[in-house]
Design a protein around this motif. Structure first.
Motif, PDB file in Angstrom:
ATOM      1  N   GLY A   1       4.811  -3.600   8.269  1.00 52.54           N
ATOM      2  CA  GLY A   1       6.042  -2.863   8.051  1.00 52.54           C
ATOM      3  C   GLY A   1       5.941  -2.000   6.827  1.00 52.54           C
ATOM      4  O   GLY A   1       4.896  -1.910   6.184  1.00 52.54           O
ATOM      5  N   GLY A   2       7.040  -1.358   6.501  1.00 58.19           N
ATOM      6  CA  GLY A   2       7.071  -0.498   5.331  1.00 58.19           C
ATOM      7  C   GLY A   2       8.483  -0.219   4.890  1.00 58.19           C
ATOM      8  O   GLY A   2       9.442  -0.413   5.641  1.00 58.19           O
TER       9      GLY A   2
ATOM     10  N   THR B   1       0.870  -1.169   0.000  1.00 59.08           N
ATOM     11  CA  THR B   1       0.000   0.000   0.000  1.00 59.08           C
ATOM     12  C   THR B   1       0.908   1.220   0.000  1.00 59.08           C
ATOM     13  O   THR B   1       1.705   1.394   0.930  1.00 59.08           O
ATOM     14  N   ASP B   2       0.815   2.036  -1.042  1.00 58.61           N
ATOM     15  CA  ASP B   2       1.670   3.218  -1.153  1.00 58.61           C
ATOM     16  C   ASP B   2       1.073   4.393  -0.394  1.00 58.61           C
ATOM     17  O   ASP B   2      -0.139   4.628  -0.442  1.00 58.61           O
TER      18      ASP B   2
ATOM     19  N   ALA C   1       4.927   9.108  -2.743  1.00 61.79           N
ATOM     20  CA  ALA C   1       5.945   8.603  -3.669  1.00 61.79           C
ATOM     21  C   ALA C   1       7.124   7.934  -2.963  1.00 61.79           C
ATOM     22  O   ALA C   1       7.905   7.245  -3.608  1.00 61.79           O
ATOM     23  N   SER C   2       7.258   8.125  -1.647  1.00 58.17           N
ATOM     24  CA  SER C   2       8.472   7.637  -0.990  1.00 58.17           C
ATOM     25  C   SER C   2       8.215   6.650   0.146  1.00 58.17           C
ATOM     26  O   SER C   2       9.138   6.324   0.892  1.00 58.17           O
ATOM     27  N   TYR C   3       6.973   6.151   0.290  1.00 59.43           N
ATOM     28  CA  TYR C   3       6.699   5.205   1.362  1.00 59.43           C
ATOM     29  C   TYR C   3       5.706   4.155   0.892  1.00 59.43           C
ATOM     30  O   TYR C   3       4.699   4.473   0.273  1.00 59.43           O
ATOM     31  N   SER C   4       6.012   2.902   1.197  1.00 56.50           N
ATOM     32  CA  SER C   4       5.137   1.806   0.831  1.00 56.50           C
ATOM     33  C   SER C   4       5.070   0.812   1.977  1.00 56.50           C
ATOM     34  O   SER C   4       6.098   0.358   2.474  1.00 56.50           O
ATOM     35  N   ALA C   5       3.856   0.485   2.406  1.00 56.52           N
ATOM     36  CA  ALA C   5       3.655  -0.409   3.548  1.00 56.52           C
ATOM     37  C   ALA C   5       3.361  -1.827   3.078  1.00 56.52           C
ATOM     38  O   ALA C   5       2.879  -2.040   1.972  1.00 56.52           O
ATOM     39  N   PHE C   6       3.663  -2.789   3.964  1.00 53.88           N
ATOM     40  CA  PHE C   6       3.340  -4.189   3.703  1.00 53.88           C
ATOM     41  C   PHE C   6       2.780  -4.818   4.967  1.00 53.88           C
ATOM     42  O   PHE C   6       2.958  -4.314   6.063  1.00 53.88           O
ATOM     43  N   ASN C   7       2.079  -5.936   4.807  1.00 56.16           N
ATOM     44  CA  ASN C   7       1.573  -6.716   5.924  1.00 56.16           C
ATOM     45  C   ASN C   7       1.824  -8.168   5.587  1.00 56.16           C
ATOM     46  O   ASN C   7       1.001  -8.826   4.973  1.00 56.16           O
TER      47      ASN C   7
END
Length: 113
Positions: free
Chosen positions: A50-51, A35-36, A39-45
């Motif tokens: 985390g990200g 999930t963005d 432009a400079s950060y993207s999260a994950f599960n």
């Protein structure tokens, strides 16, 4: 279940414009999705939330703890001998601060709004 102090999130660096490359790597190697947030950060599960942070120039992984009362936890960290390296600030889903423990490790503590 204890909430304050729980390891809740891990932030990994994605320096020098490598955010798209690192996302592609984890998507292709492990099937991760993202999930963005700008432009400079993207999260994950993916087992732990985390990200990838493409904004900060750090090379260190940042463990992030949760707090139900951010101001109280900041006071507790200081009283226990922690060094506040970034005071409380807001970000899209809450607020957080960064500190160094007595061994020099940098961690963050966050709380939702």
């Amino acid at each position: 279940m204890r909430q304050t102090g729980k390891l809740d999130y891990i932030e990994l660096p994605a320096r020098g414009g490598s955010l798209d490359r690192v996302k592609a790597f984890y998507a292709n190697a492990f099937g991760w999705s993202f999930t963005d947030y700008g432009a400079s950060y993207s999260a994950f599960n993916e087992g732990i939330d985390g990200g990838f942070n493409g904004e900060d120039e750090t090379t260190a992984i940042l463990p992030i703890l949760y707090s139900a009362n951010l101001e109280r936890t900041l006071q507790d960290v200081e009283a226990a001998g922690g060094e506040i390296v970034r005071p409380i600030y807001s970000f899209p889903v809450g607020r957080r601060f960064h500190f160094r423990d007595p061994a020099g490790n940098e961690l963050a503590v966050w709380s939702d709004r």
